[in-house]
Design a protein around this motif. Structure first.
Motif, PDB file in Angstrom:
ATOM      1  N   TYR A   8       0.848  -1.191   0.000  1.00 52.03           N
ATOM      2  CA  TYR A   8       0.000   0.000   0.000  1.00 52.03           C
ATOM      3  C   TYR A   8       0.882   1.240   0.000  1.00 52.03           C
ATOM      4  CZ  TYR A   8      -3.673  -3.180   1.555  1.00 52.03           C
ATOM      5  OH  TYR A   8      -4.563  -4.208   1.649  1.00 52.03           O
ATOM      6  N   GLN A   9       0.370   2.293  -0.603  1.00 50.60           N
ATOM      7  CA  GLN A   9       0.968   3.616  -0.467  1.00 50.60           C
ATOM      8  C   GLN A   9      -0.195   4.583  -0.233  1.00 50.60           C
ATOM      9  OE1 GLN A   9       2.805   5.641  -3.844  1.00 50.60           O
ATOM     10  NE2 GLN A   9       4.357   6.428  -2.458  1.00 50.60           N
ATOM     11  N   ASN A  14       4.531   4.107   2.594  1.00 54.67           N
ATOM     12  CA  ASN A  14       4.544   2.767   2.011  1.00 54.67           C
ATOM     13  C   ASN A  14       4.506   1.748   3.138  1.00 54.67           C
ATOM     14  OD1 ASN A  14       4.891   3.543  -0.778  1.00 54.67           O
ATOM     15  ND2 ASN A  14       6.975   4.104  -0.237  1.00 54.67           N
ATOM     16  N   TYR A  15       3.578   0.811   3.044  1.00 51.58           N
ATOM     17  CA  TYR A  15       3.513  -0.258   4.030  1.00 51.58           C
ATOM     18  C   TYR A  15       2.990  -1.527   3.373  1.00 51.58           C
ATOM     19  CZ  TYR A  15      -1.467   1.096   4.608  1.00 51.58           C
ATOM     20  OH  TYR A  15      -2.783   1.420   4.413  1.00 51.58           O
ATOM     21  N   ILE A  16       3.210  -2.628   4.063  1.00 53.17           N
ATOM     22  CA  ILE A  16       2.782  -3.938   3.592  1.00 53.17           C
ATOM     23  C   ILE A  16       1.891  -4.551   4.663  1.00 53.17           C
ATOM     24  CG2 ILE A  16       3.558  -6.288   3.015  1.00 53.17           C
ATOM     25  CD1 ILE A  16       6.185  -4.993   2.010  1.00 53.17           C
ATOM     26  N   HIS A 111      -3.410   6.733   7.720  1.00 51.39           N
ATOM     27  CA  HIS A 111      -2.873   6.113   6.509  1.00 51.39           C
ATOM     28  C   HIS A 111      -3.695   4.899   6.094  1.00 51.39           C
ATOM     29  CE1 HIS A 111       0.747   8.634   6.455  1.00 51.39           C
ATOM     30  NE2 HIS A 111       0.734   8.506   7.767  1.00 51.39           N
ATOM     31  N   GLN A 112      -4.897   4.784   6.625  1.00 55.48           N
ATOM     32  CA  GLN A 112      -5.844   3.710   6.297  1.00 55.48           C
ATOM     33  C   GLN A 112      -5.307   2.318   6.625  1.00 55.48           C
ATOM     34  OE1 GLN A 112      -7.051   4.299   2.210  1.00 55.48           O
ATOM     35  NE2 GLN A 112      -8.082   6.222   2.703  1.00 55.48           N
ATOM     36  N   ILE A 113      -4.401   2.234   7.586  1.00 55.14           N
ATOM     37  CA  ILE A 113      -3.829   0.935   7.944  1.00 55.14           C
ATOM     38  C   ILE A 113      -4.897   0.064   8.610  1.00 55.14           C
ATOM     39  CG2 ILE A 113      -2.091  -0.235   9.354  1.00 55.14           C
ATOM     40  CD1 ILE A 113      -0.331   2.327   8.866  1.00 55.14           C
TER      41      ILE A 113
END
Length: 183
Positions: A8-9, A14-16, A111-113
């Motif tokens: 995701y960005q 940036n995260y996974i 960040h919508q995590i």
């Protein structure tokens, strides 16, 4: 159970999101204590019901092996910054449902995590024949309640005077559930 990793960005971050791995057990006890201390939306205060690295490792292994369990982590630069779990029952009468929980470090909110952990969990549940997801949310966590409603969860009940917070007042917990559209 295990899912495929997804990148995701969102808002420059940036995260996974991926299934928890044994190596994550090094980070999870400290992460949980940190998150518990950042908000009163969760059940525990910082330092309560501590888990060791061995506890986390055992939990990850059990969740990877159980067909109705899912343990996801959100990672930035290979470091977990949030996680979500779906936990099912081995009892036949309860085997159709899972209980969902999620938490994200406060400095990564926006960040919508949490939303993406929820979406991944819903997709996994629907794909694997889970008929119902249930969760509990503190009445003051309006943003989460709206997100859950947007994702198809409905209010199923209210636990009155359920949590005693630092202001000395009691708060209600809202119980919500989502029935799979893939029945």
């Amino acid at each position: 159970m295990k899912i495929e990793s997804k990148k995701y960005q969102v808002h420059g971050l940036n995260y996974i999101i991926r299934s928890a791995a044994e190596a994550d057990a090094v980070y999870l006890p400290e992460l949980r204590v940190m998150i518990d201390g950042e908000t009163e939306n969760l059940d525990r205060e910082a330092g309560e019901h501590l888990q060791s690295q061995a506890d986390c490792s055992r939990q990850i292994k059990e969740d990877l092996e159980a067909p109705n369990h899912l343990f996801l982590v959100a990672v930035v630069d290979d470091i977990p910054i949030g996680f979500a779990r779906c936990e099912g029952s081995s009892l036949k009468r309860l085997s159709h449902k899972v209980t969902f929980g999620v938490c994200v470090r406060k400095d990564y909110w926006g960040h919508q995590i949490g939303k993406n952990l929820l979406l991944q969990s819903i997709a996994w549940a629907d794909k694997n024949g889970i008929k119902k997801m249930e969760l509990s949310v503190l009445e003051t966590n309006k943003k989460a309640i709206l997100l859950y409603m947007d994702m198809g969860f409905k209010v199923e009940g209210l636990l009155r005077f359920d949590k005693l917070l630092s202001d000395g007042r009691f708060y209600d917990t809202i119980v919500m559930g989502r029935i799979s559209s893939v029945i």
